[in-house]
Structure formats: structure tokens, C-alpha cells
Enzyme design. Structure first.
Site, PDB file in Angstrom:
ATOM      1  N   GLY A  18       0.778  -1.243   0.000  1.00 24.34           N
ATOM      2  CA  GLY A  18       0.000   0.000   0.000  1.00 24.34           C
ATOM      3  C   GLY A  18       0.803   1.283   0.000  1.00 24.34           C
ATOM      4  O   GLY A  18       0.334   2.315   0.489  1.00 24.34           O
ATOM      5  N   SER A  19       2.006   1.253  -0.599  1.00 25.67           N
ATOM      6  CA  SER A  19       2.798   2.497  -0.570  1.00 25.67           C
ATOM      7  C   SER A  19       2.184   3.576  -1.466  1.00 25.67           C
ATOM      8  O   SER A  19       2.292   4.771  -1.166  1.00 25.67           O
ATOM      9  CB  SER A  19       4.258   2.231  -0.946  1.00 25.67           C
ATOM     10  OG  SER A  19       4.377   1.928  -2.312  1.00 25.67           O
ATOM     11  N   MET A  96      -4.122  -6.842  -7.183  1.00 28.87           N
ATOM     12  CA  MET A  96      -3.623  -7.875  -8.091  1.00 28.87           C
ATOM     13  C   MET A  96      -4.730  -8.778  -8.622  1.00 28.87           C
ATOM     14  O   MET A  96      -4.618  -9.997  -8.625  1.00 28.87           O
ATOM     15  CB  MET A  96      -2.558  -8.717  -7.361  1.00 28.87           C
ATOM     16  CG  MET A  96      -1.376  -7.904  -6.871  1.00 28.87           C
ATOM     17  SD  MET A  96      -0.538  -7.023  -8.204  1.00 28.87           S
ATOM     18  CE  MET A  96       0.276  -8.395  -9.000  1.00 28.87           C
ATOM     19  N   ARG A  97      -5.827  -8.160  -9.066  1.00 31.12           N
ATOM     20  CA  ARG A  97      -6.897  -8.944  -9.674  1.00 31.12           C
ATOM     21  C   ARG A  97      -7.372  -8.208 -10.926  1.00 31.12           C
ATOM     22  O   ARG A  97      -7.394  -6.976 -10.950  1.00 31.12           O
ATOM     23  CB  ARG A  97      -8.094  -9.073  -8.726  1.00 31.12           C
ATOM     24  CG  ARG A  97      -7.872  -9.971  -7.543  1.00 31.12           C
ATOM     25  CD  ARG A  97      -9.117  -9.961  -6.662  1.00 31.12           C
ATOM     26  NE  ARG A  97     -10.302 -10.447  -7.344  1.00 31.12           N
ATOM     27  CZ  ARG A  97     -10.729 -11.703  -7.319  1.00 31.12           C
ATOM     28  NH1 ARG A  97     -10.067 -12.594  -6.625  1.00 31.12           N
ATOM     29  NH2 ARG A  97     -11.817 -12.064  -7.961  1.00 31.12           N
ATOM     30  N   LEU A  99     -10.299  -6.963 -13.153  1.00 33.80           N
ATOM     31  CA  LEU A  99     -11.698  -6.636 -12.856  1.00 33.80           C
ATOM     32  C   LEU A  99     -12.623  -7.218 -13.918  1.00 33.80           C
ATOM     33  O   LEU A  99     -12.272  -7.276 -15.108  1.00 33.80           O
ATOM     34  CB  LEU A  99     -11.889  -5.122 -12.816  1.00 33.80           C
ATOM     35  CG  LEU A  99     -11.056  -4.349 -11.795  1.00 33.80           C
ATOM     36  CD1 LEU A  99     -11.337  -2.855 -11.908  1.00 33.80           C
ATOM     37  CD2 LEU A  99     -11.337  -4.840 -10.380  1.00 33.80           C
ATOM     38  N   HIS A 115       0.574   1.501 -13.316  1.00 33.58           N
ATOM     39  CA  HIS A 115       1.304   0.336 -13.819  1.00 33.58           C
ATOM     40  C   HIS A 115       2.785   0.688 -13.884  1.00 33.58           C
ATOM     41  O   HIS A 115       3.141   1.765 -14.364  1.00 33.58           O
ATOM     42  CB  HIS A 115       0.770  -0.027 -15.214  1.00 33.58           C
ATOM     43  CG  HIS A 115       1.401  -1.255 -15.783  1.00 33.58           C
ATOM     44  ND1 HIS A 115       1.072  -2.523 -15.352  1.00 33.58           N
ATOM     45  CD2 HIS A 115       2.373  -1.421 -16.724  1.00 33.58           C
ATOM     46  CE1 HIS A 115       1.804  -3.411 -16.015  1.00 33.58           C
ATOM     47  NE2 HIS A 115       2.597  -2.769 -16.852  1.00 33.58           N
ATOM     48  N   THR A 147      -9.926   0.349 -18.670  1.00 33.21           N
ATOM     49  CA  THR A 147     -10.933  -0.129 -19.633  1.00 33.21           C
ATOM     50  C   THR A 147     -10.875  -1.652 -19.644  1.00 33.21           C
ATOM     51  O   THR A 147     -10.068  -2.244 -18.919  1.00 33.21           O
ATOM     52  CB  THR A 147     -10.628   0.422 -21.043  1.00 33.21           C
ATOM     53  OG1 THR A 147      -9.293   0.039 -21.387  1.00 33.21           O
ATOM     54  CG2 THR A 147     -10.776   1.937 -21.096  1.00 33.21           C
ATOM     55  N   LEU A 150      -6.749  -5.132 -20.714  1.00 30.05           N
ATOM     56  CA  LEU A 150      -5.780  -5.011 -19.610  1.00 30.05           C
ATOM     57  C   LEU A 150      -4.679  -3.980 -19.901  1.00 30.05           C
ATOM     58  O   LEU A 150      -4.028  -4.037 -20.949  1.00 30.05           O
ATOM     59  CB  LEU A 150      -5.150  -6.386 -19.350  1.00 30.05           C
ATOM     60  CG  LEU A 150      -4.253  -6.473 -18.126  1.00 30.05           C
ATOM     61  CD1 LEU A 150      -5.076  -6.419 -16.853  1.00 30.05           C
ATOM     62  CD2 LEU A 150      -3.414  -7.742 -18.171  1.00 30.05           C
ATOM     63  N   GLU A 180       6.210   6.702  -8.932  1.00 29.38           N
ATOM     64  CA  GLU A 180       4.773   6.379  -8.818  1.00 29.38           C
ATOM     65  C   GLU A 180       4.142   7.243  -7.729  1.00 29.38           C
ATOM     66  O   GLU A 180       3.017   7.715  -7.853  1.00 29.38           O
ATOM     67  CB  GLU A 180       4.577   4.901  -8.465  1.00 29.38           C
ATOM     68  CG  GLU A 180       4.996   3.933  -9.558  1.00 29.38           C
ATOM     69  CD  GLU A 180       4.736   2.482  -9.190  1.00 29.38           C
ATOM     70  OE1 GLU A 180       3.750   2.203  -8.496  1.00 29.38           O
ATOM     71  OE2 GLU A 180       5.523   1.621  -9.605  1.00 29.38           O
TER      72      GLU A 180
END
Ligand code: GRF
Length: 227
Positions: A18-19, A96-97, A99, A115, A147, A150, A180
Site C-alpha cells: 500500500g505504498s 492484483m486482480r 476486474l 502500472h 478499460t 488489460l 509512482e
């Protein structure tokens, strides 16, 4: 997009440390992002650091267990929670899933992801390793709207970092991660200031000329100094 002042409610989805979430929360707290509040953090993994950070910051932190659920049913649970919190924007921060289409339709143009590569290069998992193996001299990070394809949605912001000869996946990941933590808050600030305009697959920034140019130019001496 809507005009006038509004406090946007953010729901953050994580799977680990969670950084990025932490950096966004810090940028809200210090007033850099003015029109947003993180109202809930949801993780598909239990006991992760990101959930602990949320609790420390008095943000509702929920573990939602995917065990035994189809992607669609799991996503329905998440959508239900996000709606219960009246979330305006969904912020994927190391979630990490993939959608489901239903999820993406439910929050059309309201889901952001970060990303760790210069999209459209190196989509999917282990983007930093892919970059090293491809021998590129520069990589970076990309914040984009999500969207159904991926890692392919309209790009909001990107950062660029050099790839050095001695780099491995970890050293490159660390260098990218530092950037990031700057471009995700920047993208969210622009979003919540209603300064993003979607034109087909391009994101344009309203009043571009008023942007502080330091947000765009990464200072090689400062930003890539090895600790
Ligand atoms: C980051 O590298 C991000 O680009 C990717 O997942 C990682 C999450 O890191 N999507 P953290 O949990 O925000 O520290």
C-alpha cells in the site's frame, strides 16, 4: 465532467504493502489534493500492510475474501461496498486482480490504475522484469483510466526513469516506485480538479499552460540519486 467544487469520495483497492495508497493519503492530508477523501480501503488479501496504514489513518479498512467466489460474484461484493460508501472514483493501487466487465461498466471512466512501466510497453505482471529483459534504457510508470483491455486505457500521466546496466528487477522497481508516488497523486489531483478531458483514447489536461512544470520534469540529479 462536473463543474464546481465537490469533495470526491475515493475507494482504494489494494493487495499488499500500500505504498501508493499511503502517498495518495499524504498528498490529501497536506492539501496537495484538495477535493478528495479516501473513504474506504479494500484488500483481497488479509493482514496486509496497506490495511494497517489505513487503520492508522482512521480510514475504514476492509478485507474482502475472494475464496470460493467467481470473479463476477467477488466483484459484485466490492461494487456493493463501494456504492455503500458512495464512492465517486475507484483507485487501483497494487490490486492484483483483473476486474470483471461488470465492474468496469459500473464505474465507467471512474477507475484509475498505476502500472510500473511505460505503457503500452510491458503490460501485465512483472513489468519491471520485462523491461530489463527487453534491454530498454528507460522505463517508468503510467497512470491510466481502466478499460476492459488489460493495461490499455487512456493515459493520464507517466514518469520516466533510466535503466542502468547493473539493474535487476528489484532496483528498477524501487526507482520506478519513487516516481509512482508522485504521478499518482498528480493524476488524482487533476481528476478531482475536473481538469481531465477524455477525447477518444487521449486524455487532455484543461488549462495545461497553468501546470507547474516541475510536475512534468523529473530532475535526474535529485530523483535518481541512489540512497
Ligand atoms: C506498484 O508497483 C504498482 O505500480 C503496481 O503494484 C505495485 C503496488 O505497490 N500496480 P504498493 O502496494 O502501492 O506499494
Amino acid at each position: 465532467m462536473q463543474r464546481g467544487w465537490k469533495l470526491y469520495r475515493l475507494g482504494v483497492l489494494i493487495s499488499g504493502r500500500g505504498s501508493n495508497f499511503k502517498s495518495i493519503e499524504e498528498h490529501i492530508k497536506c492539501g496537495y489534493i484538495k477535493n478528495a477523501k479516501i473513504v474506504v480501503v479494500i484488500s483481497n488479501k488479509e493482514d496486509v500492510k496497506g490495511l494497517a496504514i489505513a487503520k492508522e489513518n482512521n480510514i475504514d479498512a476492509l478485507f474482502v475474501d475472494p475464496k470460493g467466489l467467481t470473479r463476477e460474484d467477488y466483484d459484485k461484493n466490492i461494487i456493493e461496498i463501494l456504492n455503500r460508501y458512495s464512492v465517486d472514483f475507484v483507485i487501483l493501487a497494487g490490486f492484483m486482480r483483473v476486474l470483471s466487465d461488470h465492474f468496469i461498466d459500473s464505474f465507467k471512466n471512474r477507475i484509475l490504475n498505476i502500472h510500473p512501466a511505460l505503457l503500452p510497453s510491458f503490460k501485465g505482471l512483472h513489468a519491471q522484469k520485462q523491461a530489463i529483459e527487453a534491454g530498454v534504457k528507460f522505463s517508468g510508470a503510467t497512470v491510466h483510466f481502466v478499460t476492459k483491455d488489460l493495461d490499455s486505457g487512456p493515459i493520464i500521466a507517466q514518469s520516466v526513469v533510466p535503466v542502468f546496466d547493473g539493474d535487476d528487477e528489484d532496483t528498477l522497481s524501487d526507482r520506478i516506485l519513487k516516481t509512482e508516488h508522485k504521478i499518482y497523486p498528480l493524476a488524482i489531483k487533476l481528476l478531482c480538479d475536473n481538469r481531465l478531458e477524455l477525447e477518444n483514447n487521449r486524455v487532455k489536461i484543461k488549462d495545461y499552460e497553468t501546470m507547474d512544470e516541475n510536475f512534468y520534469i523529473i530532475n535526474p540529479k535529485e530523483d535518481f540519486k541512489e540512497d
